[in-house]
Enzyme design. Structure first.
Site, PDB file in Angstrom:
ATOM      1  N   GLN A   1      33.043 -13.206 -11.297  1.00  0.00           N
ATOM      2  CA  GLN A   1      31.817 -12.781 -10.613  1.00  0.00           C
ATOM      3  C   GLN A   1      32.126 -12.473  -9.153  1.00  0.00           C
ATOM      4  O   GLN A   1      31.263 -12.027  -8.417  1.00  0.00           O
ATOM      5  CB  GLN A   1      30.765 -13.896 -10.678  1.00  0.00           C
TER       6      GLN A   1
ATOM      7  N   HIS B   1      30.852  -8.074 -10.977  1.00  0.00           N
ATOM      8  CA  HIS B   1      29.975  -7.685  -9.865  1.00  0.00           C
ATOM      9  C   HIS B   1      30.630  -6.683  -8.927  1.00  0.00           C
ATOM     10  O   HIS B   1      30.193  -6.524  -7.795  1.00  0.00           O
ATOM     11  CB  HIS B   1      29.515  -8.936  -9.103  1.00  0.00           C
TER      12      HIS B   1
ATOM     13  N   CYS C   1      29.114   9.610   4.519  1.00  0.00           N
ATOM     14  CA  CYS C   1      30.103  10.560   4.002  1.00  0.00           C
ATOM     15  C   CYS C   1      30.021  11.848   4.826  1.00  0.00           C
ATOM     16  O   CYS C   1      29.030  12.102   5.500  1.00  0.00           O
ATOM     17  CB  CYS C   1      29.742  10.839   2.547  1.00  0.00           C
TER      18      CYS C   1
ATOM     19  N   ASP D   1      35.908 -10.307  -4.158  1.00  0.00           N
ATOM     20  CA  ASP D   1      36.865 -10.371  -3.050  1.00  0.00           C
ATOM     21  C   ASP D   1      38.248  -9.788  -3.363  1.00  0.00           C
ATOM     22  O   ASP D   1      39.089  -9.679  -2.473  1.00  0.00           O
ATOM     23  CB  ASP D   1      37.008 -11.826  -2.570  1.00  0.00           C
TER      24      ASP D   1
ATOM     25  N   PHE E   1      27.894 -19.388  -2.479  1.00  0.00           N
ATOM     26  CA  PHE E   1      26.481 -19.261  -2.126  1.00  0.00           C
ATOM     27  C   PHE E   1      25.767 -20.601  -2.132  1.00  0.00           C
ATOM     28  O   PHE E   1      24.939 -20.875  -1.284  1.00  0.00           O
ATOM     29  CB  PHE E   1      25.778 -18.306  -3.113  1.00  0.00           C
ATOM     30  N   ARG E   2      26.091 -21.440  -3.121  1.00  0.00           N
ATOM     31  CA  ARG E   2      25.204 -22.574  -3.372  1.00  0.00           C
ATOM     32  C   ARG E   2      25.737 -23.958  -2.991  1.00  0.00           C
ATOM     33  O   ARG E   2      25.017 -24.932  -3.118  1.00  0.00           O
ATOM     34  CB  ARG E   2      24.762 -22.576  -4.846  1.00  0.00           C
TER      35      ARG E   2
ATOM     36  N   ALA F   1      32.346 -17.893  -7.412  1.00  0.00           N
ATOM     37  CA  ALA F   1      32.642 -18.024  -5.990  1.00  0.00           C
ATOM     38  C   ALA F   1      33.479 -19.275  -5.666  1.00  0.00           C
ATOM     39  O   ALA F   1      34.264 -19.271  -4.722  1.00  0.00           O
ATOM     40  CB  ALA F   1      31.347 -18.032  -5.187  1.00  0.00           C
TER      41      ALA F   1
ATOM     42  N   THR G   1      31.875 -21.886 -10.816  1.00  0.00           N
ATOM     43  CA  THR G   1      30.631 -21.124 -10.916  1.00  0.00           C
ATOM     44  C   THR G   1      29.473 -22.050 -11.252  1.00  0.00           C
ATOM     45  O   THR G   1      29.602 -22.936 -12.091  1.00  0.00           O
ATOM     46  CB  THR G   1      30.730 -19.977 -11.959  1.00  0.00           C
TER      47      THR G   1
ATOM     48  N   ASN H   1      34.367 -27.711 -12.212  1.00  0.00           N
ATOM     49  CA  ASN H   1      33.425 -27.336 -11.157  1.00  0.00           C
ATOM     50  C   ASN H   1      33.105 -28.542 -10.275  1.00  0.00           C
ATOM     51  O   ASN H   1      32.976 -29.659 -10.764  1.00  0.00           O
ATOM     52  CB  ASN H   1      32.140 -26.782 -11.770  1.00  0.00           C
TER      53      ASN H   1
HETATM   54  P1  NAD Z   1      27.765 -20.121  -6.625  1.00  0.00           P
HETATM   55  O1  NAD Z   1      27.874 -20.177  -5.146  1.00  0.00           O
HETATM   56  O2  NAD Z   1      26.420 -20.069  -7.240  1.00  0.00           O
HETATM   57  O3  NAD Z   1      28.497 -21.378  -7.271  1.00  0.00           O
HETATM   58  C1  NAD Z   1      29.781 -21.761  -6.907  1.00  0.00           C
HETATM   59  C2  NAD Z   1      30.099 -23.046  -7.646  1.00  0.00           C
HETATM   60  O4  NAD Z   1      31.437 -23.381  -7.373  1.00  0.00           O
HETATM   61  C3  NAD Z   1      29.232 -24.228  -7.230  1.00  0.00           C
HETATM   62  O5  NAD Z   1      28.712 -24.838  -8.377  1.00  0.00           O
HETATM   63  C4  NAD Z   1      30.217 -25.155  -6.494  1.00  0.00           C
HETATM   64  O6  NAD Z   1      29.958 -26.517  -6.731  1.00  0.00           O
HETATM   65  C5  NAD Z   1      31.524 -24.754  -7.098  1.00  0.00           C
HETATM   66  N1  NAD Z   1      32.665 -24.894  -6.194  1.00  0.00           N
HETATM   67  C6  NAD Z   1      32.742 -24.562  -4.881  1.00  0.00           C
HETATM   68  N2  NAD Z   1      33.974 -24.776  -4.402  1.00  0.00           N
HETATM   69  C7  NAD Z   1      34.695 -25.267  -5.444  1.00  0.00           C
HETATM   70  C8  NAD Z   1      36.047 -25.685  -5.590  1.00  0.00           C
HETATM   71  N3  NAD Z   1      36.903 -25.649  -4.561  1.00  0.00           N
HETATM   72  N4  NAD Z   1      36.451 -26.140  -6.798  1.00  0.00           N
HETATM   73  C9  NAD Z   1      35.574 -26.184  -7.856  1.00  0.00           C
HETATM   74  N5  NAD Z   1      34.302 -25.818  -7.763  1.00  0.00           N
HETATM   75  C10 NAD Z   1      33.867 -25.351  -6.583  1.00  0.00           C
HETATM   76  O7  NAD Z   1      28.658 -18.901  -7.085  1.00  0.00           O
HETATM   77  P2  NAD Z   1      28.626 -18.062  -8.425  1.00  0.00           P
HETATM   78  O8  NAD Z   1      28.265 -18.924  -9.562  1.00  0.00           O
HETATM   79  O9  NAD Z   1      29.873 -17.318  -8.472  1.00  0.00           O
HETATM   80  O10 NAD Z   1      27.432 -17.032  -8.219  1.00  0.00           O
HETATM   81  C11 NAD Z   1      27.058 -16.483  -6.976  1.00  0.00           C
HETATM   82  C12 NAD Z   1      27.221 -14.977  -6.823  1.00  0.00           C
HETATM   83  O11 NAD Z   1      27.689 -14.740  -5.510  1.00  0.00           O
HETATM   84  C13 NAD Z   1      28.223 -14.339  -7.699  1.00  0.00           C
HETATM   85  O12 NAD Z   1      27.549 -13.390  -8.416  1.00  0.00           O
HETATM   86  C14 NAD Z   1      29.258 -13.654  -6.792  1.00  0.00           C
HETATM   87  O13 NAD Z   1      29.280 -12.270  -7.057  1.00  0.00           O
HETATM   88  C15 NAD Z   1      28.735 -13.799  -5.397  1.00  0.00           C
HETATM   89  N6  NAD Z   1      29.713 -14.333  -4.410  1.00  0.00           N
HETATM   90  C16 NAD Z   1      31.013 -13.943  -4.437  1.00  0.00           C
HETATM   91  C17 NAD Z   1      31.932 -14.460  -3.512  1.00  0.00           C
HETATM   92  C18 NAD Z   1      33.361 -14.008  -3.579  1.00  0.00           C
HETATM   93  O14 NAD Z   1      33.638 -12.892  -4.009  1.00  0.00           O
HETATM   94  N7  NAD Z   1      34.339 -14.844  -3.168  1.00  0.00           N
HETATM   95  C19 NAD Z   1      31.515 -15.393  -2.572  1.00  0.00           C
HETATM   96  C20 NAD Z   1      30.162 -15.768  -2.559  1.00  0.00           C
HETATM   97  C21 NAD Z   1      29.284 -15.238  -3.500  1.00  0.00           C
HETATM   98 ZN    ZN Z   2      29.202  12.555   0.023  1.00  0.00          ZN
END
Ligand code: NAD
Ligand code: ZN
Length: 245
Positions: free
Chosen positions: A100, A118, A151, A103, A32-33, A21, A191, A214
């Site tokens: 992961q 995902h 549907c 989008d 998310f985090r 993310a 991530t 990260n």
């Molecule tokens: P996560 O939210 O757990 O972790 C994101 C990490 O990225 C964090 O450790 C954060 O410190 C770091 N981060 C944030 N912005 C940053 C930047 N600009 N540069 C460098 N690092 C940065 O996300 P995850 O590990 O991908 O897992 C969460 C789940 O949520 C995934 O399975 C995903 O499918 C889903 N998700 C997807 C999206 C999307 O598609 N854009 C958005 C939110 C969550």
């Molecule tokens: Zn159908």
């Protein structure tokens, strides 16, 4: 450090990127985090619960309300990281992007080989007859059918996204393992590496050029051969300029 990274990329022709993310926060999509992530927004129900298989089945209207509000970003465009990866693939250095994210921004930036662990918010299917739909159609239908897109056959329409409590597509996961095992360089970025089985993929890398970028610490920091405890922008923008020239 940046010079080291540039040198490694120049020497390499089998780079694999693995991201989460944090790759899309600079496009305006919250992760998310982080402090500004979805887990901190004071939702009554944690996102992990809303975005689960059981919640989708039992409270579909509420699921879609949260989903359209927090998981879909119509105005988000590709940022420097997405563009750099597309460029590295184009010049024959990068073999695959494993993400992961759901989008679709890597494809928007022009990346060809994208393994979406995902799934994606760009595609949908009927849980009864398996008919497929795109996002604009699902949105339109949801408005007409009280928040639960259905549907023509009456079946519920579901995003092609792996929800919590569901297993990953085995074929996609296997392909990701193949690419990582064969890579001469693995770049892991944006991530938290806490969501399994996706996070465990890093363990399949056998080379000595593991680059980790990260904003916050991860449990894999000690394993990195090159560690950028930093946002992606400042690392990636000079790389994009260098490899686009
Ligand atoms: P996560 O939210 O757990 O972790 C994101 C990490 O990225 C964090 O450790 C954060 O410190 C770091 N981060 C944030 N912005 C940053 C930047 N600009 N540069 C460098 N690092 C940065 O996300 P995850 O590990 O991908 O897992 C969460 C789940 O949520 C995934 O399975 C995903 O499918 C889903 N998700 C997807 C999206 C999307 O598609 N854009 C958005 C939110 C969550
Ligand atoms: Zn159908």
């Amino acid at each position: 450090m940046l010079n080291q990274l540039i040198k490694w990329i120049e020497q390499s022709d089998n780079i694999v990127f693995f991201g989460g993310a944090g790759v899309s926060t600079e496009s305006g999509i919250p992760d998310f985090r982080s402090a500004t992530g979805l887990y901190q927004m004071g939702n009554r129900i944690p996102p992990e619960m809303i975005l689960s298989h059981d919640f989708f089945n039992q409270h579909t209207a509420q699921f879609y309300q949260f989903y359209f509000e927090h998981m879909i970003y119509d105005d988000a465009g590709a940022n420097a990281t997405h563009l750099l990866l597309a460029q590295l693939e184009k010049i024959g250095k990068l073999k695959a992007v494993i993400t992961q994210n759901i989008d679709g921004l890597h494809q928007l930036a022009g990346s060809q080989k994208v393994l979406e662990l995902h799934g994606s918010t760009t595609s949908y299917y009927c849980t009864d007859c398996q008919a497929s739909f795109d996002l604009p159609t699902v949105r339109q239908v949801a408005q007409k059918t009280a928040g639960v897109p259905r549907c023509q056959c009456g079946g519920k329409i579901k995003p092609n996204v792996v929800l919590y409590g569901e297993s990953l597509d085995g074929a996609v996961l296997n392909e990701a393992v193949q690419y990582i095992s064969a890579a001469d360089m693995l770049i892991v970025a944006g991530t938290s590496l806490v969501v399994y089985p996706a996070a465990g993929l890093v363990d399949y890398y056998r080379g000595d050029k593991l680059v980790l970028i990260n904003a916050s610490k991860t449990s894999y920091d000690r394993r990195a051969d090159l560690l950028f405890n930093s946002k992606l922008g400042p690392v990636v923008e000079p790389l994009l300029a260098h490899f686009s020239a």
